[in-house]
Structure formats: structure tokens, C-alpha cells
Scaffold this motif. Structure first.
Motif, PDB file in Angstrom:
ATOM      1  N   TYR A 237       5.884  13.861  56.825  1.00 20.32           N
ATOM      2  CA  TYR A 237       5.722  12.939  55.693  1.00 20.32           C
ATOM      3  C   TYR A 237       4.975  13.661  54.584  1.00 20.32           C
ATOM      4  CZ  TYR A 237       7.016   9.375  59.083  1.00 20.32           C
ATOM      5  OH  TYR A 237       7.681   8.639  60.019  1.00 20.32           O
ATOM      6  N   PRO A 278       2.941  15.277  60.264  1.00 19.90           N
ATOM      7  CA  PRO A 278       3.783  14.370  61.066  1.00 19.90           C
ATOM      8  C   PRO A 278       3.363  12.903  60.959  1.00 19.90           C
ATOM      9  CG  PRO A 278       3.080  16.268  62.379  1.00 19.90           C
ATOM     10  CD  PRO A 278       2.333  16.342  61.081  1.00 19.90           C
ATOM     11  N   LEU A 279       2.170  12.623  60.454  1.00 20.39           N
ATOM     12  CA  LEU A 279       1.742  11.241  60.258  1.00 20.39           C
ATOM     13  C   LEU A 279       1.497  10.995  58.768  1.00 20.39           C
ATOM     14  CD1 LEU A 279      -0.824  11.017  63.206  1.00 20.39           C
ATOM     15  CD2 LEU A 279       1.535  10.123  63.155  1.00 20.39           C
ATOM     16  N   PRO A 280       2.089   9.964  58.203  1.00 18.79           N
ATOM     17  CA  PRO A 280       1.984   9.765  56.750  1.00 18.79           C
ATOM     18  C   PRO A 280       0.554   9.509  56.295  1.00 18.79           C
ATOM     19  CG  PRO A 280       3.027   7.855  57.824  1.00 18.79           C
ATOM     20  CD  PRO A 280       2.903   8.924  58.856  1.00 18.79           C
ATOM     21  N   ASP A 281      -0.215   8.789  57.113  1.00 22.25           N
ATOM     22  CA  ASP A 281      -1.582   8.467  56.698  1.00 22.25           C
ATOM     23  C   ASP A 281      -2.473   9.702  56.734  1.00 22.25           C
ATOM     24  OD1 ASP A 281      -0.803   8.040  59.388  1.00 22.25           O
ATOM     25  OD2 ASP A 281      -2.644   6.957  59.861  1.00 22.25           O
ATOM     26  N   LYS A 285      -4.524  11.380  53.619  1.00 25.51           N
ATOM     27  CA  LYS A 285      -5.947  11.689  53.733  1.00 25.51           C
ATOM     28  C   LYS A 285      -6.209  13.153  53.354  1.00 25.51           C
ATOM     29  CE  LYS A 285      -9.444  10.799  57.274  1.00 25.51           C
ATOM     30  NZ  LYS A 285      -9.498  10.461  58.716  1.00 25.51           N
ATOM     31  N   TRP A 430       6.947   7.018  48.015  1.00 28.10           N
ATOM     32  CA  TRP A 430       5.921   6.870  46.982  1.00 28.10           C
ATOM     33  C   TRP A 430       4.963   5.745  47.328  1.00 28.10           C
ATOM     34  CZ3 TRP A 430       8.982   7.200  41.690  1.00 28.10           C
ATOM     35  CH2 TRP A 430       9.419   8.526  41.516  1.00 28.10           C
ATOM     36  N   THR A 431       3.707   5.948  46.961  1.00 30.86           N
ATOM     37  CA  THR A 431       2.741   4.855  47.054  1.00 30.86           C
ATOM     38  C   THR A 431       3.010   3.900  45.898  1.00 30.86           C
ATOM     39  OG1 THR A 431       1.187   5.959  45.592  1.00 30.86           O
ATOM     40  CG2 THR A 431       0.981   6.427  47.964  1.00 30.86           C
ATOM     41  N   ARG A 432       2.369   2.742  45.942  1.00 30.00           N
ATOM     42  CA  ARG A 432       2.560   1.787  44.839  1.00 30.00           C
ATOM     43  C   ARG A 432       2.088   2.398  43.520  1.00 30.00           C
ATOM     44  NH1 ARG A 432       6.099  -1.424  43.573  1.00 30.00           N
ATOM     45  NH2 ARG A 432       6.160  -1.966  45.784  1.00 30.00           N
TER      46      ARG A 432
END
Ligand code: FES
Ligand code: FES
Lengths: 718, 156
Positions: A237, A278-281, A285, A430-432
Motif C-alpha cells: 500500500y 504491506p499494511l496501509p496504516d 505512519k 487517496w486519503t480524504r
């Protein structure tokens, strides 16, 4: 059956993918094919010449249907489904003309390897442009099946009939053959000739009837796959570094802290800096640990100063319509009114932000994007990666709302580049904040109108200038003897004066134009001392519009009164995508705070044949609800090239508590070709509400959105 | 810090070893592969990520894994009964209460939590409870109508 009736299909040209014929038949499954042309295809192709090898594209069709040996019928089209319900109405038209059940139709949409080239899906176009050619192709298909059956059943064609995917002998129904049997082992095709007669409305079994959405089951169970729901082995991601303003210059960059995260892959490709994980969060970060500084140029441009600026830089206009003589018109007038109308930037704000999942394998790539334009996306990806066009495959998943905003494919290119650089599948979601920052907003615009009435209360002249909204919906449809409409640039493209990207937003330009025109019309009515409904009727000769307006007024229970009557009723009429619409709104205005509550909206429209009346009604309701936003609240705030609204806390879109009582009327026009339904009913919302506010409290707000503050301001001016 | 977290997901026990500060939304969508729960805003402003934790509708974009330790979580994938849409999902289908469908899982979860607590909400209560769930396609009218029918049909 004479073979020369059929084309020798070179299937290679279908997909621009240089598949050989066998491969394509395997992919498509063999059967009977009917080819068709949607829209002004040759001229669209001509526009593309030079960019890519035109020989890789079919030149004589851009959609086709297939009758397979399992009896199922598939429509292959480059259009996509983004909520507008085209998946349902196209299937209905096809099933009805071909005489198969609705449930035996499969839609294959927006897959660039299976579907012929298509420009993109833009709101109202699909049903309108698709309707006639699709019906012709289906009728042709039925004809082919009858010809084949005539040989199979050894019976003259005129003694055969079709029903639910079966050809019967008229006089002996025990003798029949199914479409599937006829298609068995075949690989034949024919072009729709347009010569086979279409069904008449009294013969429709499926068209004109309401059908539930084709896609509702997967959407209520969470199974429906959107671009962000694609999962591939080893997928990473991406979190992408964004500047604080579009014109910000990066002065320093330190990626060392971001690189410390376990499993992170940091990509620095000049204008594209991203953290992959591999993890979007975790990617997000790690991105927050990037140390970066920027220079942001100073600017006086903001959401308040933009209008003066636009007028200052506006180019000479282009006359889009003219009748009579303005000077003579002015001389004949007993009253002349001149007003300037303003409209700010609006975001598309689909609930699904732009997303794309891309997978590069060697010199080939597959992308699943949220995009209204999969074929242009294919070209953009090929160009960005330097890949051969035929090595780019775009598969369109469901799209979580577009409204004109998902056409640029920036996120598609980002995902493609990152996947190539990382050597792994990559998802860009995309983020908001990114969604607001990179939106191509509905452009801010100005409209100046000068108009007059003669002593009988009729409109004597009309002088209309629109700046940067474009001419869609600008031309008035009243019968005004001296009238001129001038458009001063759409503001798109290279010479754009806008500080950021602008683009099409559900019925581009028409929302602004209709707000201005219909406000001015009610101002004239009020000056003439005539009821606004009556005033419109006496100035209209367009019979279709008169019928639509009358239908809305009847449903509303309109009682004549000159404005402002204190009742809070406002009318607006508009034309968009061939459809005429009239909307009547009822509002309540708090005299102290200026707050507006829209209590009731009645809208009537004539859209020709409504293929799926239920679908059309849903689209109208959607338009009315979405239209409340731009009319009452939505306005992008910015400073220079920095966007200040980056989430829904400050950019408020319509909510449940805003929704008025909604009533819709679709006029019966079965014999007319279908017109657009995805956009028309939104264009009248601004005008209807502005006029209703004036009728309620006598305050004329000339700028959208019509906020409480602007109402208070206008009340003071009385 | 990595930790073993146990909770119940759609009626089945789940164990996962990961950083317990991570947000439930990403754990569900990525680690557990249930993609029906959607991201829309990441700041508790849109409701697309709504799931039900011990009978409460919560926003999984603002809920950590730690928050659901030993609790029971239901996502959109857990709403159907024996593979058949439940009464509310069916009502959404019958009323055509969706267009693009992206807000739909969050709408369903929020409404379902409300109906569990209050099986017969009035129209006003429905609007109030649903007001912070956003839909850009304008399906609101039909969503209200769908929930209203269920409010009439629910037992209890
Ligand atoms: S994504 Fe959680 S509320 Fe919007
Ligand atoms: S149906 Fe598209 S956002 Fe609600």
C-alpha cells in the motif's frame, strides 16, 4: 445461410491487444456477435489519430453483444457503472429487443481487453447515446437468430416467432430451437444495419418497466469489489508525500526516519515520493516521519477575491446564440434590470476517494482503478511507463461515485509508476485530504445578465454573459425577441485562470447558468408584478418546457401570487442533456438567523422514453438531494493554491436531516428517444431555492451557496 | 508493540498478533481480508467504516484493536443470515436504497445497530440516528424509507 451475410471477424481489432482470433473466441466464448457504433465514434477516433496507432483500434464499432452457446447474452462496453444505474437500463433495452429474459443478460463493462475503446462514462450520456444503437443491434441479433432458425427448423422466417431466448414455429410451438443451440459452435458476426424495425412501445415487455438494480445484492452484502478491495499476493500500500499547496516548492527532504520502519519500501522518483508497506496504516505512519520543507508563494487570491480576478482576466466572449437586435430591445423596454451572479468552487467529494491497484509483471501491467475513463487511463499508463499500449490491461471494478470527478486518472498513473518501481503490486488509495486537494473542482464562475420587459410584461431583451462556467445550459429557452448569449471561456485547459484543476461536475456549467437565468427570470416577474409561473408561461413557446412546468405546478398545487408572497415558493426551469426539467421548492427561512430549511421539492421532467422509470426516479432524487449541497452550503475555501477544506468537518455535504419531501414526475414520452437522466434535475436546484428564499423573505441572494449569512445580508439590503 | 489480541468477528473467534494500537478498519480490511467495511474520511465524519461492537455502532477508523479485545465485532459480511440478506439488507434492495453502493455497508451497520436497540424508531429518530452517515449519491430518501419499513416489520 449465405456466408457473405457475415463479416469475417478479425478479432484482433476488438481489444487492441493483438490477441489472435482463437484467443479472443476463447476469451469471449464464441457465439454470435453483433457490432454497433455508439455516439459520434468516427470523429472521436479521428481526434485520437497520431497519439497511438489507429490500426490497433476497430474503426467500425465500439460496442458489441454476444449470444453464447449457453444462451446467455453479454454486452461488452467500455462504459462503467458508478451508481447511475446504466448497468440496469442497458440490460433492459437489450433483453427487450432481443426477446430474452432480463436475467439472462450479462454486462461486461470497462475491461480494456474485452471491450472496444470508449471515451468514458459521463453522467447522462450512457443511456442516451447507447439507447438507439443498442436497440438496433439487439433487433439485428434477433433477426440473425431467426435466419439461423429458419434453416434449422426448415421453416420460412416469417412463420417463426421469438420469446424468452427461444425461436418457435408460429403454428406449432412444439418445434423450437433455443438461442443457445443456434449459437453453438458458431463464431459469426454482423454489424447492426439499422434496417431491422424496432419494437414499438406497446410491444415493450421490459423497457419502460421498473426493475431493481442489477447490482444490489453484492452491494448490500459487502461483496461488491471497488478498486481498494482488490487484494494481490505481495501487494504493497502506498502513502504518497503531498505538498501543502499546488505551487509549493520543496526545499528539503529527509527520508531517513521513514526508512526505519520494518518492511517499508521508500520510493523517491522526483515528483513522486512514496512510502510502501504491506499494511496501509503502517505506510501512512511511516510517511508522517518524512521530514520535508517547502516554500509557498504568497498570494492574494482566495475564495472571496476570485470573482474580481476572473472578470479581470476574462477573454473576449464567444456568441453561442443570438436573435433580434439588442438596442431595439432595450428601447422597447419599460424596465431594465442588470445583475451579476457568482458561484464558488465545488468539490466532487465521492465517498470513495480515488483509488487504483496496479500490478506490473515484466513489460505488462494490469490496473483496477476507480475511474470513469478506463480507456484513456490505459493510454495514460502506457505513456507514463513507456509500455506498449497492448500490454496495458485496465479492469473496471465498481466505482464509488464519480460525478465527473474521476476522469483524470492521476492515482492510476501513481499506482502504475510505483508498481513498476517497486516490482510488486501496489495499491494507491487517496486519503480524504488528498481527495480534496487533487479534486478537479467545479469552476468558480460569474454570470452577468441585463434584461428588460415591455409594457405587456413580456421579456423584451436578454443580454447574457457567462465567465468560466462554459455554455452548457447558458442559452435561454424563453421566447425573447432580442437575445444574446456569450460565453467567456470554460476556464479549462492550458489557459485556465483557476489556481488549481477544474473539471466537469454533474451537469457541468449548467448549475451555474440555470441559477443565474432563473433568478433573473423571477426578478423580472416580480418587477412586472406577475406570478412567476404565469410569467414563465407567457414568455415560453417551447411546448415541451410548458408541459413540464405545468406538470410540476399541478403536482405542487401552485396558486398564483406575485413575489415575494411570503410563502417561500420558488420555481426554476432548465434543459440538460436533451431533458427538460422544472423544479418547485418550498423553503422556510428563519428571519433572525437567515437559516434556510428546504421543506419540499417537486420536480418534473421530460426525458423521452424512460427506459427504467424507477432508475430515472432514483437519479432525480439523487440530483435533488445532491443539489441541496451546492445551493446551500458547499464552497471550497482556499488561499492561493492551498486548499483549506480537506474533510467533511468543514466541507458539509447534504445529510439526512436536510432532505425535504421529494416528489418527482416523469412525463410520458415513450415514442421519443431516451435523453439524459443522471444530471438534469440537479441544474434547477440553485435557482429554485434562491427564488423560494426571495419569495419567503424578499431577500435576493445573487451568490451560491445561499448561506444563512448571505440571506441575512440580503435581508438588510431589502 | 506486538500483542496477541482475541476478539469475536461475525460470530467466530479471531486471534491476531499485531500492534494493538492499529485501527480496526485497516486490520479488518487488510489483515483479515474483509473488504466490505469502507474508508471514507478517516476522521469519524462519514460513517462508511461503521461496524457493530457489542451492539453499538462504532467507527472503525477511530477504534483501535485494543478497544475490541475480547469483544464481539460485526461487519457487513456478518449481517446476512445463512447466506441470505437479512431483513434490513432486503429492505435496502427492495427500496433501491443505494446507487454507487460505497456508503451502503456503513449505512446498513449504523441502521442495524439502531434497530437492535430500538426496533420501532420513528422517522425523526431514524433521521437523527443516521445523520452523520454521509451519502454523496443522494440515496437518503430511500434509505429512510427502507429503515421505516423494517421498523414496521420488526418484532419486539
Ligand atoms: S472512514 Fe470512518 S467515519 Fe469516515
Ligand atoms: S450510494 Fe453512493 S455514496 Fe451512497
Amino acid at each position: 445461410m449465405k456466408d457473405h451475410n457475415y463479416l469475417d471477424i478479425d478479432f484482433r481489432d476488438i481489444s487492441a491487444n493483438h490477441l489472435d482470433r482463437r484467443d479472443f473466441i476463447r476469451l469471449a466464448g464464441g457465439g454470435i456477435f453483433i457490432f454497433m457504433i455508439i455516439g459520434h465514434f468516427p470523429s472521436l477516433l479521428a481526434q485520437r489519430e497520431g497519439r497511438f496507432n489507429p490500426h490497433s483500434l476497430p474503426t467500425d464499432f465500439n460496442a458489441f453483444l454476444r449470444i453464447g452457446e449457453n444462451g446467455r447474452v453479454s454486452l461488452f462496453t467500455g462504459k462503467i457503472e458508478m451508481g447511475q444505474g446504466v448497468i440496469t437500463s442497458l440490460a433492459q433495452m437489450l433483453a427487450d429487443e432481443l426477446d430474452v429474459t432480463f436475467n439472462s443478460v450479462d454486462m461486461v463493462m470497462g475491461d480494456t481487453n474485452l471491450c472496444p475503446w470508449d471515451m468514458g462514462t459521463f453522467g447522462s450520456m450512457s443511456t442516451r447515446f447507447f439507447g438507439p444503437p443498442l436497440r438496433e443491434a439487439a433487433a439485428e441479433g434477433r433477426q440473425v437468430l431467426i435466419e439461423l432458425a429458419s434453416e434449422y427448423l426448415k421453416s420460412p422466417a416469417d412463420q417463426l416467432m421469438t420469446k424468452d431466448g427461444i425461436v418457435y414455429k408460429r403454428l406449432n410451438k412444439k418445434q423450437y430451437v433455443t438461442y443457445g443451440q443456434l449459437a453453438k459452435g458458431k463464431a459469426i458476426g454482423r454489424h447492426a444495419t439499422g434496417k431491422v424495425p424496432l419494437k414499438t412501445p406497446d410491444q415493450f415487455k421490459i423497457m419502460g418497466k421498473s426493475f431493481l438494480r442489477h447490482d444490489s445484492f453484492v452491494k448490500v452484502t459487502g461483496e461488491a469489489k471497488y478498486a481498494g478491495d482488490i487484494r494481490l499476493p505481495g501487494m504493497l500500500y502506498a502513502a504518497i508525500l503531498r505538498p501543502p499547496a499546488h505551487d509549493a516548492k520543496r526545499t528539503s527532504l529527509d527520508l531517513s526516519d521513514a526508512k526505519k520502519f520494518d518492511g517499508v519500501q521508500v520510493i523517491d522518483d522526483g515528483d513522486l515520493v512514496a512510502v510502501l508497506h504491506p499494511l496501509p496504516d503502517v505506510a501512512e505512519k511511516a510517511l508522517s516521519k518524512v521530514k520535508v520543507t517547502y516554500d509557498i508563494p504568497d498570494s492574494n487570491l482566495n475564495d472571496k477575491t476570485i470573482f474580481d480576478y476572473l472578470l479581470k482576466v476574462a477573454p473576449e466572449g464567444e456568441t453561442v446564440a443570438v436573435t433580434g437586435n439588442q438596442q431595439r430591445g432595450e428601447k422597447d423596454s419599460v424596465k431594465i434590470i442588470e445583475k451579476t451572479y457568482l458561484d464558488g468552487y465545488k468539490a466532487h467529494a465521492p465517498i470513495e476517494p480515488h483509488t487504483a491497484t496496479a500490478h506490473v509483471e515484466g513489460d505488462k501491467i494490469t490496473v483496477w482503478p476507480s475511474s470513469q475513463t478506463p480507456f484513456p487511463a490505459k493510454e495514460q499508463v502506457a505513456e507514463a511507463l513507456g509500455f506498449k499500449l497492448e500490454n496495458v490491461h485496465i479492469i473496471s471494478p465498481f466505482v464509488g461515485g464519480g460525478f465527473g470527478g474521476k476522469s483524470r486518472n492521476l492515482q492510476v498513473i501513481e499506482a502504475a509508476r510505483l508498481s513498476k518501481l517497486a516490482g510488486k503490486p501496489v495499491q494507491v488509495a487517496w486519503t480524504r485530504a488528498e481527495e480534496f486537494f487533487h479534486d478537479s473542482f467545479r469552476p468558480a464562475a460569474v454570470v452577468k445578465i441585463k434584461s428588460g420587459i415591455d409594457k405587456t410584461g413580456k421579456l423584451s431583451f436578454w443580454d447574457y454573459h457567462v465567465y468560466f462556467a462554459g455554455s452548457r445550459g447558458a442559452t435561454e429557452f424563453y421566447s425573447i425577441p432580442n437575445s444574446i448569449t456569450v460565453s467567456h471561456s470554460t476556464g479549462r485547459g492550458e489557459k485556465s485562470p483557476h489556481p488549481f484543476a477544474v473539471g466537469a461536475w454533474r451537469a457541468p456549467g449548467n448549475n451555474t447558468n440555470t441559477f443565474a437565468r432563473e433568478s433573473q427570470i423571477e426578478i423580472m416577474a416580480s418587477e412586472a408584478g406577475i406570478d412567476p409561473y404565469e410569467f414563465r408561461m407567457m414568455n415560453l413557446t417551447d411546448q415541451k418546457m410548458k408541459r413540464v412546468l405545468k406538470a410540476a405546478a399541478d403536482k405542487f398545487g401552485w396558486k398564483p401570487a406575485k413575489g415575494p408572497s411570503g410563502r417561500g415558493f420558488g420555481i426554476a426551469c432548465g434543459i440538460d442533456a436533451g431533458t427538460s426539467v422544472a423544479t418547485i421548492a418550498e423553503v422556510e427561512v428563519n428571519k433572525q438567523t437567515g437559516e434556510i430549511r428546504v421543506k419540499r421539492v417537486v420536480a418534473a421532467q421530460d426525458m423521452g422514453l424512460a427506459v427504467n422509470p424507477e432508475g430515472a426516479t432514483i437519479q432525480m432524487e439523487g440530483c435533488i438531494t445532491m443539489g441541496l449541497g451546492y445551493a446551500l452550503e458547499e464552497d471550497i475555501r482556499f488561499k492561493g493554491e492551498k486548499i483549506l477544506d480537506l474533510n467533511f468537518d468543514t466541507y458539509d455535504i447534504p445529510r439526512f436531516s436536510w432532505v425535504p419531501k421529494i416528489e418527482t414526475v416523469i412525463l410520458d414520452a415513450k415514442n421519443d428517444p431516451p435523453q439524459g437522466g443522471g444530471e438534469p434535475a440537479i441544474v434547477t436546484m440553485g435557482g429554485a431555492i434562491a427564488n423560494a428564499v426571495f419569495d419567503a423573505v424578499g431577500a435576493r441572494v445573487l451568490q451560491m451557496p445561499i448561506t444563512a449569512e448571505r440571506v441575512r445580508e440580503a435581508m438588510k439590503q431589502g | 508493540m506486538k500483542e496477541l489480541i482475541k476478539f469475536n468477528l461475525n460470530g467466530k473467534p479471531v486471534e491476531i498478533t499485531t500492534d494493538s494500537d492499529r485501527l480496526l478498519l485497516w486490520v479488518i480490511r487488510t489483515d483479515l481480508g474483509l473488504t466490505g467495511t469502507k474508508y471514507g474520511c478517516g476522521e469519524s465524519l462519514c460513517g462508511a467504516c461503521t461496524v457493530i461492537v457489542d451492539n453499538e455502532a462504532v467507527r472503525s477508523c477511530q477504534t483501535t484493536l485494543k478497544d475490541v479485545e475480547n469483544r464481539s465485532v460485526i461487519t457487513i459480511e456478518g449481517l446476512a443470515v445463512d447466506g441470505q440478506p437479512n431483513i434490513l439488507q432486503k429492505a435496502f434492495m427492495d427500496h433501491d436504497a443505494l446507487q454507487c453502493g460505497y456508503c451502503t455497508p456503513g449505512m446498513l451497520m449504523n441502521a442495524w445497530a439502531m434497530l437492535k436497540k430500538n426496533p420501532h424508531p420513528t422517522r425523526e429518530q431514524i433521521i437523527e440516528e443516521m445523520d452523520d452517515n454521509l451519502c454523496r449519491c443522494g440515496a437518503h430518501k430511500r434509505i429512510i424509507e427502507a429503515v421505516e419499513t423494517v421498523s414496521k416489520e420488526m418484532g419486539g
